[in-house]
Structure formats: C-alpha cells, structure tokens
Design a protein around this motif. Sequence first.
Motif, PDB file in Angstrom:
ATOM      1  N   ARG A 156      -4.383   7.376  11.647  1.00 56.69           N
ATOM      2  CA  ARG A 156      -4.287   6.474  10.487  1.00 56.69           C
ATOM      3  C   ARG A 156      -5.143   5.227  10.740  1.00 56.69           C
ATOM      4  N   GLY A 204      -0.609  -7.661   7.914  1.00 57.01           N
ATOM      5  CA  GLY A 204      -1.280  -6.458   7.423  1.00 57.01           C
ATOM      6  C   GLY A 204      -2.481  -6.118   8.280  1.00 57.01           C
ATOM      7  N   ARG A 219      -7.635  -1.341  -3.642  1.00 55.19           N
ATOM      8  CA  ARG A 219      -7.507  -2.367  -2.603  1.00 55.19           C
ATOM      9  C   ARG A 219      -7.669  -3.779  -3.204  1.00 55.19           C
ATOM     10  N   TYR A 273       0.843  -1.206   0.000  1.00 54.57           N
ATOM     11  CA  TYR A 273       0.000   0.000   0.000  1.00 54.57           C
ATOM     12  C   TYR A 273       0.874   1.251   0.000  1.00 54.57           C
TER      13      TYR A 273
HETATM   14  N1  LIG Z   1      -3.399  -5.559   4.580  1.00 55.27           N
HETATM   15  C1  LIG Z   1      -3.253  -4.215   4.722  1.00 55.27           C
HETATM   16  C2  LIG Z   1      -2.014  -3.662   4.992  1.00 55.27           C
HETATM   17  C3  LIG Z   1      -1.910  -2.308   5.114  1.00 55.27           C
HETATM   18  N2  LIG Z   1      -2.987  -1.536   4.939  1.00 55.27           N
HETATM   19  C4  LIG Z   1      -2.874  -0.089   4.971  1.00 55.27           C
HETATM   20  C5  LIG Z   1      -3.067   0.513   6.302  1.00 55.27           C
HETATM   21  C6  LIG Z   1      -1.866   1.378   6.550  1.00 55.27           C
HETATM   22  O1  LIG Z   1      -2.213   2.724   6.756  1.00 55.27           O
HETATM   23  C7  LIG Z   1      -1.016   1.274   5.301  1.00 55.27           C
HETATM   24  C8  LIG Z   1       0.437   1.006   5.586  1.00 55.27           C
HETATM   25  O2  LIG Z   1       0.554  -0.133   6.408  1.00 55.27           O
HETATM   26  P1  LIG Z   1       1.735  -0.294   7.497  1.00 55.27           P
HETATM   27  O3  LIG Z   1       3.011  -0.250   6.740  1.00 55.27           O
HETATM   28  O4  LIG Z   1       1.626   0.878   8.406  1.00 55.27           O
HETATM   29  O5  LIG Z   1       1.468  -1.603   8.147  1.00 55.27           O
HETATM   30  O6  LIG Z   1      -1.581   0.278   4.506  1.00 55.27           O
HETATM   31  C9  LIG Z   1      -4.202  -2.098   4.671  1.00 55.27           C
HETATM   32  O7  LIG Z   1      -5.209  -1.370   4.527  1.00 55.27           O
HETATM   33  N3  LIG Z   1      -4.308  -3.442   4.564  1.00 55.27           N
END
Ligand SMILES: Nc1ccn([C@H]2C[C@H](O)[C@@H](COP(=O)(O)O)O2)c(=O)n1
Length: 242
Positions: free
Chosen positions: A182, A130, A109, A39
């Motif tokens: 966030r 994630g 997504r 992402y």
């Molecule tokens: N499976 C996922 C992984 C990540 N996200 C989104 C939510 C976060 O704001 C962004 C970055 O993730 P991070 O590096 O902070 O773990 O990506 C998501 O919606 N679904």
Amino acid sequence: MKNRLIIAVDGPSGSGKSSVCRAVATQFGADYLDTGAMYRAATWYCLDQQVDLDDEDAVAVAVEELPLNISTDPEHQIICVDQTDVTEAIREPRISEAVSEVATNRKARQLLINAQRRIIDESGFIVAEGRDITTVVAPDAQVRVLLTASAEARLRRRGLQLEAASGAAETQEALRRQVLERDKKDSKASNFTEAADGVAVLDSSDLTFEETVNSLITRIDDVRQGAVAHTPADEHVTERAL
Ligand SMILES: Nc1ccn([C@H]2C[C@H](O)[C@@H](COP(=O)(O)O)O2)c(=O)n1
Ligand SMILES: Nc1ncnc2c1ncn2[C@@H]1O[C@H](COP(=O)(O)OP(=O)(O)OP(=O)(O)O)[C@@H](O)[C@H]1O
C-alpha cells in the motif's frame, strides 16, 4: 481565526500516526483529524455505489457527492457516510486493499484535500495526520513531523493490532499487502518517506508508544511556550458535514 495551532504529522502505514496523534490531541484537548479515514470512507462509498475504481471520472464524481461526516473528537472517532456509521467498516482489509486506487486519483484527492483544509481552518487547535499534511494540506503548520518506523516494526505492530481487533492472526503475505505494498502505491501520490524542509523526523522504531507520544508532546510544548498568545479551542466540533 487568529492564533491557531496546527500540528501536522505524516508517515507510512503502521508508523503510529493515528494512535499517537489521537493520544496527543486528547492530552491537549485539541481537535484531531484522521485524513486517512476520509480516503477510506470515500473508498467505502465508491464500493457501496459499485463505482469502478479504475474509472477516474466516476470516482471523482462519487467523491464530490460523498455525504461524509467525520468527528474531530480524538476520544470519539465517528465516521458516517450519509446515515451509515462506517467507523469500523472502513478498517476492513477489503478497504485497505482498495483505498490506494482512490488516494492516487488526482481529482478525488484534490476534493478531499479541500475538505481537509476546511476542517483545519475551522479549528483553533488541531492535530492532523496523513501522508501529505506537512507538505500539501497544511505546510504552514506550526509543528510538522514525519513519524517513521522500520518496516519490521510497522509489520509487527499492524499484525498485533489486527489480531487484537479480530482475534485471528493475519498471514505475513496479507500484512505485507496491507502495509508495504500500500505504501508503494500511495507513494505515487505523495512523499511520506522523506522529510521536506522544516519537517522534523520522529523515528519510533525503538521507542515505546508512550515515548513516542511524549516526544511529540515535548515538540508541541516547545512551540506553545514560544507562542505569543495561543487561544485553545473551546470545544471539539464533534460532527460536521463536508
Ligand atoms: N493524507 C493522506 C492520508 C491518507 N492517504 C491514503 C493512503 C492510505 O492508503 C489511505 C488510508 O490511510 P490510513 O488510514 O492507512 O492512514 O489513504 C493519503 O493518500 N493521504
Ligand atoms: N512507538 C510505538 N511502539 C509500539 N507500538 C506502537 C507505537 N506506535 C504505534 N504503535 C501501535 O502500532 C499500531 C499501528 O499504529 P497506527 O494505527 O496508529 O498507525 P498508522 O500510522 O496510523 O497506520 P495507517 O496509516 O496504516 O493507518 C497500533 O496498534 C499502535 O498502538
């Protein structure tokens, strides 16, 4: 592929998913997939291409053409967009503050979920983390864990992590934006605060990093010992185009 082993871990920002899952995958010689990095790379690309993040279709088109290479080696995480190594750039606050726009874009997504499933399908043994791995991306994973920690612990950890990386302390306001706000935005796209049926909760608020890693290792060992014939991956696929 028969006898695959999938470890799915979800949780809010700063709960320890990346660091804990990388350590666990390294210990087992498994692949590792940081879906948040996908992402983030998509967001980096949209900003680089000057795509208006409010334009849902334009973001989806950009994500569809995203020339992403992501390694699944837990000891050498390299993320490239086309020929540009964005491994460090995707961790910058400007990406953290914009990434939810992409993560809550329905079309973008779905494209990223499809890419994540392809990577998981190609692996014999993978730890994937994630926000929606236990519920949407790989609900059939043999181990499904929601890794949580109190907001206080997550803010403290993220503050220490950013300070170690940049040498400068972030303000409480900036930390709250990057962690709690966030989470609030991201929770529109997936539920990572409550465990779905069959998903175990691992609360790391009062655990050390090592204790958290060991707790996940124990869960995986239990499943592996119960497995009839698990075939570990021979080697990591270090880079692959999506
Ligand atoms: N499976 C996922 C992984 C990540 N996200 C989104 C939510 C976060 O704001 C962004 C970055 O993730 P991070 O590096 O902070 O773990 O990506 C998501 O919606 N679904
Ligand atoms: N149990 C723990 N005790 C203390 N520190 C921890 C623990 N687990 C993780 N950490 C530290 O907390 C920081 C944040 O962890 P990490 O980046 O893995 O979180 P994350 O859930 O992947 O966050 P994000 O989703 O925002 O990327 C790291 O510096 C990590 O080493």
